[in-house]
Every structure is written in structure tokens, then in C-alpha cells.
Motif scaffolding. Structure first.
Motif, PDB file in Angstrom:
ATOM      1  N   ASP A  14       0.883  -1.168   0.000  1.00 49.01           N
ATOM      2  CA  ASP A  14       0.000   0.000   0.000  1.00 49.01           C
ATOM      3  C   ASP A  14       0.916   1.212   0.000  1.00 49.01           C
ATOM      4  OD1 ASP A  14      -1.919   1.904   0.237  1.00 49.01           O
ATOM      5  OD2 ASP A  14      -2.582   1.347   2.255  1.00 49.01           O
ATOM      6  N   ASP A  15       1.090   1.813  -1.186  1.00 48.33           N
ATOM      7  CA  ASP A  15       2.166   2.782  -1.401  1.00 48.33           C
ATOM      8  C   ASP A  15       3.491   2.069  -1.108  1.00 48.33           C
ATOM      9  OD1 ASP A  15       0.450   4.754  -2.253  1.00 48.33           O
ATOM     10  OD2 ASP A  15       0.184   5.583  -0.238  1.00 48.33           O
ATOM     11  N   GLN A  16       4.232   2.516  -0.070  1.00 43.66           N
ATOM     12  CA  GLN A  16       5.501   1.884   0.257  1.00 43.66           C
ATOM     13  C   GLN A  16       5.403   0.927   1.439  1.00 43.66           C
ATOM     14  OE1 GLN A  16       8.152   2.348  -1.740  1.00 43.66           O
ATOM     15  NE2 GLN A  16       6.813   3.645  -2.981  1.00 43.66           N
ATOM     16  N   VAL A  17       4.198   0.738   1.972  1.00 42.91           N
ATOM     17  CA  VAL A  17       4.013  -0.109   3.162  1.00 42.91           C
ATOM     18  C   VAL A  17       3.773  -1.551   2.719  1.00 42.91           C
ATOM     19  CG1 VAL A  17       2.626  -0.528   5.219  1.00 42.91           C
ATOM     20  CG2 VAL A  17       3.063   1.822   4.449  1.00 42.91           C
ATOM     21  N   PRO A  18       4.602  -2.497   3.174  1.00 48.84           N
ATOM     22  CA  PRO A  18       4.399  -3.900   2.786  1.00 48.84           C
ATOM     23  C   PRO A  18       3.252  -4.539   3.571  1.00 48.84           C
ATOM     24  CG  PRO A  18       6.281  -3.723   4.242  1.00 48.84           C
ATOM     25  CD  PRO A  18       5.817  -2.311   3.994  1.00 48.84           C
ATOM     26  N   ILE A  19       2.551  -5.445   2.911  1.00 52.03           N
ATOM     27  CA  ILE A  19       1.517  -6.262   3.546  1.00 52.03           C
ATOM     28  C   ILE A  19       2.027  -7.703   3.513  1.00 52.03           C
ATOM     29  CG2 ILE A  19      -0.923  -6.872   3.580  1.00 52.03           C
ATOM     30  CD1 ILE A  19      -0.344  -3.844   3.837  1.00 52.03           C
ATOM     31  N   TRP A  20       2.068  -8.340   4.703  1.00 52.70           N
ATOM     32  CA  TRP A  20       2.707  -9.645   4.840  1.00 52.70           C
ATOM     33  C   TRP A  20       1.682 -10.738   5.110  1.00 52.70           C
ATOM     34  CZ3 TRP A  20       8.208  -9.498   4.835  1.00 52.70           C
ATOM     35  CH2 TRP A  20       8.779  -8.233   5.001  1.00 52.70           C
TER      36      TRP A  20
END
Length: 355
Positions: free
Chosen positions: A273-279
Motif C-alpha cells: 500500500d504505497d511503500q508499506v508492505p503487507i505480509w
């Protein structure tokens, strides 16, 4: 002075001599000089004996017309008009041979364009500039003697791994060679196979304790036989099946495993999400499948699925994150079908926008 018959004869000879395609015999040229000398006596000396009458030019003060042999010719209509028989012979020659001059000019212009294209035309991508160390690697490949002389050339690099193109068997086979330090990974096939299936090579480059860069390259041949290469790389670990885009991402996965009870071997990024990773990852104690937001902070937001891991049906993990008065929903569908992440901003609103 000339009588009436001589004047008519003079005009006829002038028309033939000074016309666009006029020409006189030797006798006629001599007669023309004689008549012109008589017509201008007292005004100008006659033409020199060596002058060619067909290169002379008459400029009348006024003109009339008289029909001589069916051609309309200009005659002097004013008594005492000055007649100038001298003309630049170079101009007359150019007038007679203008087509040849145009052809020569065009030939030189075309030759200049072709020469300019040969010198300055784009010959495709410029050769890759190698460092001194990479030139040593290439020298080792060339010295191996397995490739056609002069065929080894560097095309690209991925994470410091150099990708070379080469040929074998007098260009019947094409090769893709990956090299880093003293490790090389070559692969060769026929030109026909490369046009259809391409050539694939993978080289593993150590980057740290229990971490490697797997560098993959795939080469196809264009219609004119030139190589086209696609490269990609990712971080792997012998203790995990997960792949990461960078060393930083791999380190973040290690930190996430320490902050949660997720099994380090199962943690991977499923989207951004933009530069935020989703793990995602599997809980070590409960074997639940979990979705995690960011992961760079202690006790990160996460949602876990309570169903069994081996269920046949596709499942969806849902995680809602509220920020600045707006809620963003993350939905990850997984299982035995297609896996994908959906990010919905302002999902509580009627006009929710899906990305």
C-alpha cells in the motif's frame, strides 16, 4: 550598312546561332560574322576572328517580329541601337549542360547522406562498460575456449552479476552466461530454439549469513537475430521458501518473526500500500494463516484465519486499518486458486474506491 536582303539573312542566321538549340556550319558562322561586322561598323569593332558566334548574345534596344522559316525572332527596331555580342562562355556552357549539373549535384548530396548515416547511425545499444574486475571475469570466460572468437559481449548486469551473450559452433548456437567473481552459469541452445523458447540461466550470489541473491536471466532472439534479455533477482534463504525483493525486505521479515509467533520460513510480502508492505505468514503455535500490516513496529496489526490450512476452498483474510479518520480494508484471497490482495480505501463509504 546592310541592305534589306542582308538584314533578313542576318536575322535568320542570328536566330539559328542564338536560339536554344541553334548551331551553324563553319561557312554560316563566317557569314554571320561578316554580316554582324557590317551592321555595327562605326559603333563597335567586329568580333575577334577566334570568337565562336554561337556563344554571342544580342541585346536589342527594342524588339519587333519577323517570320523567318516559321520561327519568331527578335530584331532591333530602333536605329543606332547598341548590339552587344560578347557573352560569358561559362554561362552559355552551363545553360547547355544544366541537366548534367543537376545530376552531379544530386549524386553528391545522396553520397553525403549515405556517408553521414554510415558514420552517425544508431547501431543499437552501446556496449556495456565493464569495471576492471568485470573485465577480468570476461577474460576468464573468453580464455575458456568454449565460445566463438570475438563473440563474447556483456549486455547487462543485475545485482553486480554480469550477463554475457556469446555464440558457439560458428554462430550455430547462442549462449547466455551469468558471471560473478569466480562463479559462472552458462546455458546454450540452437538459434532456432532460442527464437521460440529462449534461454534461461540462474546464478546464486551469497549476500550475507543464510541469505543469497538468486539472479535469473532470460534471453530471446529478435527477428534480426539480436539478443534481448530480461533479468530479475530476489533474496532467498536455505531455511525458507520465501523470496524477497531486497536484503532490507528479508531483514524486515526476520524482525517480524521475532515480534510475532509467525514461522520465519512462511513469511512473505503479498502486496504494498504505497511503500508499506503487507505480509502473510503461518502462526507457529496455532498453524493459522495470518495477514499483517507493515510489520516494522512492535505488535503490528494482524488478522488470522481460524480454518484449517489444508481446506480445499479458497479463503479470504480481512484486515481493517483506521488512519486519519479513514478506514482502509485489506482483503487477501488465498488457497488453491488465484491469490491476490485487494486494497479498499474508505470502504465504509458508498463511493469506496478500489485499487
Amino acid at each position: 550598312m546592310l541592305d534589306a536582303d542582308e538584314s533578313v539573312e542576318l536575322r535568320a542566321l542570328q536566330a539559328r546561332a542564338y536560339g536554344r538549340s541553334g548551331a551553324l556550319s563553319e561557312a554560316e558562322a563566317a557569314r554571320l560574322r561578316e554580316l554582324e561586322a557590317g551592321s555595327v561598323r562605326g559603333a563597335e569593332p567586329p568580333l575577334p576572328e577566334a570568337a565562336e558566334p554561337r556563344h554571342a548574345h544580342t541585346v536589342p534596344a527594342a524588339s519587333g517580329g519577323v517570320d523567318v522559316g516559321g520561327d519568331e525572332v527578335s530584331v532591333s527596331g530602333a536605329a543606332g541601337a547598341t548590339v552587344t555580342p560578347h557573352v560569358d562562355s561559362a554561362y552559355a556552357a552551363l545553360r547547355q549542360h544544366w541537366r548534367l549539373a543537376v545530376v552531379i549535384t544530386v549524386v553528391f548530396a545522396v553520397a553525403g547522406l549515405v556517408l553521414g548515416w554510415l558514420i552517425f547511425a544508431d547501431r543499437g545499444p552501446a556496449p556495456m562498460q565493464l569495471t576492471a574486475q568485470q573485465e577480468e571475469w570476461q577474460g576468464t570466460i573468453v580464455a575458456s575456449g568454449g565460445f566463438d572468437a570475438g563473440s563474447v559481449r556483456a549486455m547487462a548486469q543485475e545485482e553486480d552479476v554480469v550477463i554475457w551473450f556469446a555464440t558457439k559452433n560458428e554462430s550455430a548456437d547462442v549462449c547466455l552466461v551469468l558471471g560473478y567473481e569466480d562463479v559462472t552459469a552458462p546455458a546454450c541452445t540452437t538459434r532456432e530454439q532460442a527464437m521460440v523458447l529462449g534461454v534461461n540461466v540462474t546464478l546464486t550470489k551469497p549476500v550475507g549469513q543464510n541469505q543469497n541473491y538468486d539472479v535469473q536471466a532470460q534471453m530471446f532472439l529478435t527477428g534480426d537475430g539480436e539478443p534481448a534479455v530480461i533479468t530479475r533477482s530476489y533474496i532467498t534463504s536455505p531455511q525458507s521458501t520465501s523470496m524477497f525483493a531486497s536484503v532490507e525486505e528479508a531483514d524486515a521479515a526476520t524482525m517480524l518473526a521475532e515480534q510475532t509467533e509467525l514461522d520465519r520460513r512462511t513469511i512473505q510480502v503479498v502486496g504494498y500500500d504505497d511503500q508499506v508492505p503487507i505480509w502473510t505468514g503461518v502462526d507457529s503455535s496455532t498453524q493459522r494463516y495470518c495477514l499483517v500490516y507493515d510489520g516494522s513496529m512492535p505488535d503490528p496489526p494482524m488478522a488470522c484465519d481460524d480454518s484449517l490450512m489444508l481446506a480445499d476452498a479458497d479463503r479470504t483474510l480481512v484486515l481493517d486499518i483506521a488512519h486519519d479518520g479513514e478506514t482502509t480494508r485489506y482483503e487477501y484471497q488465498f488457497g488453491y486458486g488465484q491469490q491476490y490482495l485487494t486494497v479498499t480505501r474508505g470502504w465504509e463509504s458508498d463511493d469506496a474506491a478500489r485499487e
